[in-house]
Design a protein around this motif. Structure first.
Motif, mmCIF file in Angstrom:
data_model
loop_
_atom_site.group_PDB
_atom_site.id
_atom_site.type_symbol
_atom_site.label_atom_id
_atom_site.label_comp_id
_atom_site.label_asym_id
_atom_site.label_seq_id
_atom_site.Cartn_x
_atom_site.Cartn_y
_atom_site.Cartn_z
ATOM 1 N N UNK A 85 0.851 -1.191 0.000
ATOM 2 C CA UNK A 85 0.000 0.000 0.000
ATOM 3 C C UNK A 85 0.885 1.238 0.000
ATOM 4 N N UNK A 86 1.836 1.288 0.925
ATOM 5 C CA UNK A 86 2.704 2.455 1.058
ATOM 6 C C UNK A 86 3.675 2.579 -0.109
ATOM 7 N N UNK A 87 4.269 1.466 -0.513
ATOM 8 C CA UNK A 87 5.323 1.505 -1.529
ATOM 9 C C UNK A 87 4.805 1.710 -2.949
ATOM 10 N N UNK A 89 0.790 1.351 -4.090
ATOM 11 C CA UNK A 89 -0.595 1.665 -4.441
ATOM 12 C C UNK A 89 -1.044 3.076 -4.076
ATOM 13 N N UNK A 90 -0.510 3.659 -3.020
ATOM 14 C CA UNK A 90 -0.924 5.023 -2.655
ATOM 15 C C UNK A 90 -0.631 6.017 -3.772
ATOM 16 N N UNK A 91 0.420 5.782 -4.506
ATOM 17 C CA UNK A 91 0.754 6.711 -5.592
ATOM 18 C C UNK A 91 0.110 6.310 -6.927
ATOM 19 N N UNK A 92 -0.386 5.094 -7.035
ATOM 20 C CA UNK A 92 -0.922 4.638 -8.323
ATOM 21 C C UNK A 92 -2.444 4.627 -8.408
ATOM 22 N N UNK A 121 -6.937 6.979 4.230
ATOM 23 C CA UNK A 121 -7.452 7.309 5.558
ATOM 24 C C UNK A 121 -7.382 6.177 6.573
ATOM 25 N N UNK A 122 -7.021 4.988 6.154
ATOM 26 C CA UNK A 122 -6.891 3.896 7.122
ATOM 27 C C UNK A 122 -5.647 4.154 7.959
ATOM 28 N N UNK A 123 -5.841 4.663 9.145
ATOM 29 C CA UNK A 123 -4.754 5.221 9.973
ATOM 30 C C UNK A 123 -3.573 4.266 10.127
ATOM 31 N N UNK A 124 -3.808 3.022 10.478
ATOM 32 C CA UNK A 124 -2.689 2.117 10.731
ATOM 33 C C UNK A 124 -2.034 1.618 9.454
ATOM 34 N N UNK A 125 -2.628 1.916 8.323
ATOM 35 C CA UNK A 125 -2.072 1.509 7.038
ATOM 36 C C UNK A 125 -1.833 2.705 6.132
ATOM 37 N N UNK A 126 -1.807 3.886 6.678
ATOM 38 C CA UNK A 126 -1.825 5.092 5.860
ATOM 39 C C UNK A 126 -0.581 5.223 4.985
ATOM 40 N N UNK A 127 -0.746 6.013 3.969
ATOM 41 C CA UNK A 127 0.325 6.243 3.002
ATOM 42 C C UNK A 127 1.312 7.271 3.522
#
Length: 127
Positions: A85-87, A89-92, A121-127
């Protein structure tokens, strides 16, 4: 089927409009765990991603487990790996991004992102 939202306590990451590309009368069922690839990616280089669909009825409710789903419709999408997610999907993931539901190297549906929901917005998984 209990929604992933209820089980996980978080919102889906995004929503897509999909069209299945099944042949020979084959059906697709709620609960399948197909993966995702982005249109334009060479999966021999990028691989495919564990982003699972949860298919929605016309009223927005979740289809029951093991129920055949329509050839076209809407699905909420759930990114399984917080690191990806961080690496990646957040940017794509954004409105209009096109992708595919995959079974290994086999394309089973085309999809387009229609809404970004909990991705940022998922706090523990946020970007």
């Amino acid at each position: 089927m209990t929604s992933y939202a209820k089980v996980s306590g978080r919102l889906p990451d995004f929503k897509v409009r999909y069209r299945l590309l099944l042949e020979g009368g084959r059906q697709y069922y709620q609960g399948c765990r197909c993966d995702w690839s982005y249109k334009g990616d060479d999966i021999s280089e990028t691989g495919i991603y564990m982003i699972w669909p949860q298919f929605l009825a016309l009223d927005g409710s979740v289809f029951p487990q093991d129920t055949p789903v329509p050839m076209t419709g809407m699905a909420t999408m759930w990114i399984v790996s917080p690191e990806m997610r961080r690496q990646i999907h957040c940017s794509r993931i954004q409105l209009g991004v096109k992708g595919y539901f995959m079974e290994g190297g086999r394309l089973v549906a085309v999809a387009i992102v229609t809404e970004v929901i909990g991705l940022h917005s998922n706090a523990y998984l946020s970007c």
